[in-house]
Design a protein around this motif. Structure first.
Motif, PDB file in Angstrom:
ATOM      1  N   UNK A 285       0.900  -1.073  -0.017  1.00  0.00           N
ATOM      2  CA  UNK A 285      -0.039   0.152   0.037  1.00  0.00           C
ATOM      3  C   UNK A 285       0.818   1.359   0.116  1.00  0.00           C
ATOM      4  N   UNK A 286       1.541   1.223   0.843  1.00  0.00           N
ATOM      5  CA  UNK A 286       3.036   2.472   0.853  1.00  0.00           C
ATOM      6  C   UNK A 286       3.415   2.578  -0.742  1.00  0.00           C
ATOM      7  N   UNK A 287       3.982   1.545  -1.447  1.00  0.00           N
ATOM      8  CA  UNK A 287       4.605   1.473  -2.685  1.00  0.00           C
ATOM      9  C   UNK A 287       3.630   2.366  -3.684  1.00  0.00           C
ATOM     10  N   UNK A 288       2.188   1.785  -3.399  1.00  0.00           N
ATOM     11  CA  UNK A 288       1.425   2.099  -4.543  1.00  0.00           C
ATOM     12  C   UNK A 288       1.021   3.653  -4.037  1.00  0.00           C
ATOM     13  N   UNK A 289       1.174   4.149  -2.949  1.00  0.00           N
ATOM     14  CA  UNK A 289       0.728   5.210  -2.467  1.00  0.00           C
ATOM     15  C   UNK A 289       1.969   6.212  -3.021  1.00  0.00           C
ATOM     16  N   UNK A 290       3.213   5.774  -2.785  1.00  0.00           N
ATOM     17  CA  UNK A 290       4.381   6.893  -3.388  1.00  0.00           C
ATOM     18  C   UNK A 290       3.977   7.079  -5.024  1.00  0.00           C
ATOM     19  N   UNK A 291       3.787   6.051  -5.541  1.00  0.00           N
ATOM     20  CA  UNK A 291       3.475   6.128  -6.940  1.00  0.00           C
ATOM     21  C   UNK A 291       2.451   7.257  -7.279  1.00  0.00           C
ATOM     22  N   UNK A 292       1.238   7.020  -6.372  1.00  0.00           N
ATOM     23  CA  UNK A 292       0.097   8.000  -6.664  1.00  0.00           C
ATOM     24  C   UNK A 292       0.549   9.520  -6.242  1.00  0.00           C
TER      25      UNK A 292
ATOM     26  N   UNK B 186       2.459  -3.749 -12.984  1.00  0.00           N
ATOM     27  CA  UNK B 186       3.482  -4.456 -12.571  1.00  0.00           C
ATOM     28  C   UNK B 186       3.225  -5.028 -11.010  1.00  0.00           C
ATOM     29  N   UNK B 187       2.871  -3.781 -10.266  1.00  0.00           N
ATOM     30  CA  UNK B 187       2.595  -4.110  -8.731  1.00  0.00           C
ATOM     31  C   UNK B 187       1.523  -5.483  -8.570  1.00  0.00           C
ATOM     32  N   UNK B 188       0.468  -5.275  -9.392  1.00  0.00           N
ATOM     33  CA  UNK B 188      -0.731  -6.059  -9.381  1.00  0.00           C
ATOM     34  C   UNK B 188      -0.257  -7.398  -9.693  1.00  0.00           C
ATOM     35  N   UNK B 189       0.690  -7.658 -10.652  1.00  0.00           N
ATOM     36  CA  UNK B 189       1.173  -8.937 -11.135  1.00  0.00           C
ATOM     37  C   UNK B 189       2.257  -9.630 -10.179  1.00  0.00           C
ATOM     38  N   UNK B 190       3.021  -8.763  -9.483  1.00  0.00           N
ATOM     39  CA  UNK B 190       3.920  -9.210  -8.267  1.00  0.00           C
ATOM     40  C   UNK B 190       3.111  -9.518  -7.226  1.00  0.00           C
ATOM     41  N   UNK B 191       2.321  -8.769  -6.841  1.00  0.00           N
ATOM     42  CA  UNK B 191       1.457  -9.029  -5.493  1.00  0.00           C
ATOM     43  C   UNK B 191       0.076  -9.508  -5.676  1.00  0.00           C
ATOM     44  N   UNK B 192      -0.516 -10.304  -4.946  1.00  0.00           N
ATOM     45  CA  UNK B 192      -1.684 -10.958  -5.040  1.00  0.00           C
ATOM     46  C   UNK B 192      -2.774 -10.228  -4.073  1.00  0.00           C
ATOM     47  N   UNK B 193      -2.998  -9.056  -4.596  1.00  0.00           N
ATOM     48  CA  UNK B 193      -3.972  -7.953  -4.104  1.00  0.00           C
ATOM     49  C   UNK B 193      -5.051  -7.854  -5.051  1.00  0.00           C
ATOM     50  N   UNK B 194      -6.133  -7.818  -4.563  1.00  0.00           N
ATOM     51  CA  UNK B 194      -7.150  -7.465  -5.673  1.00  0.00           C
ATOM     52  C   UNK B 194      -7.418  -5.936  -5.889  1.00  0.00           C
ATOM     53  N   UNK B 195      -7.099  -5.218  -4.984  1.00  0.00           N
ATOM     54  CA  UNK B 195      -7.215  -3.812  -5.068  1.00  0.00           C
ATOM     55  C   UNK B 195      -6.253  -3.257  -5.819  1.00  0.00           C
ATOM     56  N   UNK B 196      -5.090  -3.841  -6.058  1.00  0.00           N
ATOM     57  CA  UNK B 196      -4.154  -3.365  -7.197  1.00  0.00           C
ATOM     58  C   UNK B 196      -4.870  -3.583  -8.776  1.00  0.00           C
TER      59      UNK B 196
END
Length: 149
Positions: free
Chosen positions: A27-34, A69-79
């Motif tokens: 979540x923090x990685x995604x937040x940094x990108x956003x 890329x994040x969604x393919x690396x991590x199994x998180x539906x929200x990505x």
């Protein structure tokens, strides 16, 4: 400024703060990108850069690729859901640029809803982590703690 745009400008930073506070590493990685996307989009808008809509569309496209890329690396539906929202953002600006019948105001109005979806999806991911009982990223293992085997 419309009420919905003002609400979006509040929702974004609130979502960032909550994700950085209670979110895990992903979540923090995604937040940094956003946050980078948010700041660059504001800079492009405020500085009146030539071809600003095309630059924002490209920036949204790069952000969508990073999320994919994040969604393919991590199994998180929200990505995956956020990636879909970002792809819609990219397509909205692209259609606005290519189709003369779609004006800037129409594309910008659609963008408000799409970005609200991305921010709410991020918050849903943080809530899911919190409801599952996972500790926030900062509470797991700080730099001063050693892993004992």
């Amino acid at each position: 400024m419309t009420h919905s745009y003002i609400a979006l400008q509040i929702l974004g930073p609130v979502a960032f703060a909550i994700a950085l506070w209670k979110g895990g590493r992903i979540e923090r990685q995604a937040t940094a990108v956003l946050i980078v996307n948010y700041l660059l989009t504001l800079a492009i808008d405020r500085l009146k850069v030539p071809h600003d809509v095309a630059l924002v569309a490209g920036l949204d496209g790069v952000t969508a690729l990073v999320f994919l890329w994040l969604a393919l690396r991590h199994q998180r539906w929200w990505l995956l859901a956020a990636t879909a929202g970002l792809v819609l953002c990219t397509l909205t600006w692209t259609i606005g640029l290519l189709h003369p019948g779609v004006g800037f105001v129409a594309a910008a109005s659609a963008e408000i809803g799409e970005w609200a979806f991305v921010y709410l999806t991020l918050l849903a991911g943080v809530c899911e982590r919190w409801m599952a009982g996972d500790p926030p990223g900062a509470a797991r293992a700080g730099p001063h703690q050693r892993k004992v085997s």
